[in-house]
Design a protein around this motif. Structure first.
Motif, short mmCIF file in Angstrom:
data_model
loop_
_atom_site.label_atom_id
_atom_site.label_comp_id
_atom_site.label_asym_id
_atom_site.label_seq_id
_atom_site.Cartn_x
_atom_site.Cartn_y
_atom_site.Cartn_z
N ILE A 27 0.84 -1.21 0.00
CA ILE A 27 0.00 0.00 0.00
C ILE A 27 0.87 1.26 0.00
O ILE A 27 0.60 2.22 -0.72
CB ILE A 27 -0.96 -0.02 1.20
CG1 ILE A 27 -2.00 -1.11 1.03
CG2 ILE A 27 -1.64 1.33 1.38
CD1 ILE A 27 -2.84 -1.38 2.27
N GLY A 28 1.94 1.26 0.80
CA GLY A 28 2.84 2.41 0.84
C GLY A 28 3.50 2.68 -0.50
O GLY A 28 3.58 3.82 -0.95
N PHE A 29 3.97 1.62 -1.16
CA PHE A 29 4.61 1.81 -2.47
C PHE A 29 3.60 2.24 -3.52
O PHE A 29 3.92 3.03 -4.41
CB PHE A 29 5.35 0.54 -2.90
CG PHE A 29 6.69 0.39 -2.25
CD1 PHE A 29 7.71 1.28 -2.50
CD2 PHE A 29 6.94 -0.66 -1.38
CE1 PHE A 29 8.95 1.15 -1.89
CE2 PHE A 29 8.16 -0.81 -0.77
CZ PHE A 29 9.18 0.10 -1.02
N LEU A 30 2.37 1.73 -3.45
CA LEU A 30 1.34 2.16 -4.40
C LEU A 30 0.98 3.62 -4.21
O LEU A 30 0.72 4.34 -5.17
CB LEU A 30 0.10 1.28 -4.27
CG LEU A 30 0.23 -0.14 -4.82
CD1 LEU A 30 -1.04 -0.94 -4.54
CD2 LEU A 30 0.54 -0.13 -6.30
N LEU A 31 0.95 4.08 -2.95
CA LEU A 31 0.66 5.49 -2.70
C LEU A 31 1.80 6.39 -3.18
O LEU A 31 1.57 7.55 -3.53
CB LEU A 31 0.41 5.73 -1.21
CG LEU A 31 -0.91 5.23 -0.65
CD1 LEU A 31 -0.97 5.46 0.85
CD2 LEU A 31 -2.08 5.92 -1.33
N SER A 50 2.94 16.04 -3.32
CA SER A 50 1.73 15.71 -2.56
C SER A 50 2.11 15.20 -1.16
O SER A 50 3.06 14.43 -1.01
CB SER A 50 0.96 14.64 -3.31
OG SER A 50 -0.01 14.06 -2.50
N PRO A 51 1.35 15.62 -0.12
CA PRO A 51 1.65 15.12 1.23
C PRO A 51 1.51 13.61 1.35
O PRO A 51 2.20 12.99 2.16
CB PRO A 51 0.61 15.82 2.10
CG PRO A 51 0.13 16.98 1.32
CD PRO A 51 0.31 16.64 -0.12
N VAL A 52 0.65 13.03 0.55
CA VAL A 52 0.50 11.56 0.60
C VAL A 52 1.78 10.89 0.12
O VAL A 52 2.25 9.92 0.72
CB VAL A 52 -0.71 11.12 -0.26
CG1 VAL A 52 -0.77 9.61 -0.36
CG2 VAL A 52 -2.00 11.66 0.33
N ARG A 53 2.36 11.41 -0.94
CA ARG A 53 3.57 10.82 -1.49
C ARG A 53 4.80 11.10 -0.63
O ARG A 53 5.73 10.30 -0.58
CB ARG A 53 3.83 11.35 -2.90
CG ARG A 53 2.81 10.84 -3.89
CD ARG A 53 3.06 11.39 -5.25
NE ARG A 53 4.24 10.74 -5.81
CZ ARG A 53 4.79 11.11 -6.94
NH1 ARG A 53 4.30 12.11 -7.62
NH2 ARG A 53 5.84 10.47 -7.40
N LEU A 54 4.82 12.25 0.06
CA LEU A 54 6.01 12.63 0.82
C LEU A 54 5.99 12.19 2.27
O LEU A 54 7.05 12.02 2.88
CB LEU A 54 6.22 14.14 0.76
CG LEU A 54 6.60 14.70 -0.59
CD1 LEU A 54 6.73 16.21 -0.52
CD2 LEU A 54 7.89 14.08 -1.08
N VAL A 56 2.84 10.20 4.05
CA VAL A 56 2.03 9.03 4.40
C VAL A 56 2.65 7.75 3.85
O VAL A 56 2.78 6.75 4.57
CB VAL A 56 0.58 9.21 3.88
CG1 VAL A 56 -0.24 7.96 4.14
CG2 VAL A 56 -0.07 10.42 4.53
N ALA A 57 3.04 7.75 2.58
CA ALA A 57 3.60 6.55 1.97
C ALA A 57 4.89 6.07 2.65
O ALA A 57 4.99 4.88 2.98
CB ALA A 57 3.82 6.77 0.48
N PRO A 58 5.87 6.95 2.90
CA PRO A 58 7.07 6.46 3.61
C PRO A 58 6.79 5.96 5.03
O PRO A 58 7.41 5.00 5.48
CB PRO A 58 7.98 7.68 3.63
CG PRO A 58 7.55 8.51 2.49
CD PRO A 58 6.08 8.31 2.39
N ILE A 59 5.84 6.59 5.72
CA ILE A 59 5.49 6.11 7.07
C ILE A 59 4.90 4.71 6.99
O ILE A 59 5.22 3.83 7.79
CB ILE A 59 4.53 7.10 7.75
CG1 ILE A 59 5.29 8.38 8.12
CG2 ILE A 59 3.90 6.48 8.99
CD1 ILE A 59 4.40 9.50 8.61
N LEU A 60 4.02 4.47 6.00
CA LEU A 60 3.45 3.13 5.84
C LEU A 60 4.51 2.10 5.49
O LEU A 60 4.47 0.97 5.98
CB LEU A 60 2.37 3.15 4.76
CG LEU A 60 1.03 3.74 5.14
CD1 LEU A 60 0.08 3.73 3.95
CD2 LEU A 60 0.41 2.97 6.29
N ILE A 61 5.47 2.48 4.68
CA ILE A 61 6.53 1.55 4.30
C ILE A 61 7.40 1.19 5.51
O ILE A 61 7.70 0.02 5.76
CB ILE A 61 7.37 2.13 3.16
CG1 ILE A 61 6.52 2.21 1.89
CG2 ILE A 61 8.62 1.31 2.91
CD1 ILE A 61 7.14 2.99 0.77
N ILE A 62 7.78 2.19 6.29
CA ILE A 62 8.60 1.92 7.49
C ILE A 62 7.81 1.09 8.50
O ILE A 62 8.34 0.15 9.10
CB ILE A 62 9.09 3.24 8.10
CG1 ILE A 62 10.11 3.89 7.17
CG2 ILE A 62 9.69 3.01 9.48
CD1 ILE A 62 10.51 5.30 7.56
#
Length: 87
Positions: A27-31, A50-54, A56-62
């Motif tokens: 999900i993080g990589f898709l975002l 975008s805040p989602v790309r900068l 949310v996505a890295p937080i989900l990946i970590i």
């Protein structure tokens, strides 16, 4: 003849956590994936930064990697049946 009962290294909860961690990573990589540019000569700043790309996505990946590491390191509980077999 006694049948030897094999024990697995992971139990069901380890596999569930492992799958959850992999799903968080996916999900993080898709975002993080951005849309394709319609015109290569235009710079779309809103989509790129975008805040989602900068954030949310890295937080989900970590978080996904942390869940995967926890699922690997978690020691499964020994059931009563396993204790009797070992004795």
């Amino acid at each position: 003849m006694e049948k030897e009962k094999t024990t697995f290294l992971f139990n069901k909860s380890n596999y569930i956590l492992l799958i959850a961690g992999v799903l968080l990573n996916v999900i993080g990589f898709l975002l993080m994936i951005g849309g394709a540019a319609e015109d290569l000569n235009e710079f779309n700043e809103e989509e790129l930064f975008s805040p989602v790309r900068l954030t949310v996505a890295p937080i989900l990946i970590i978080l996904g990697y942390a869940v995967i590491i926890y699922s690997i390191m978690k020691k499964p509980k020994i059931s009563d049946d396993t204790k009797k077999i070992e004795e």
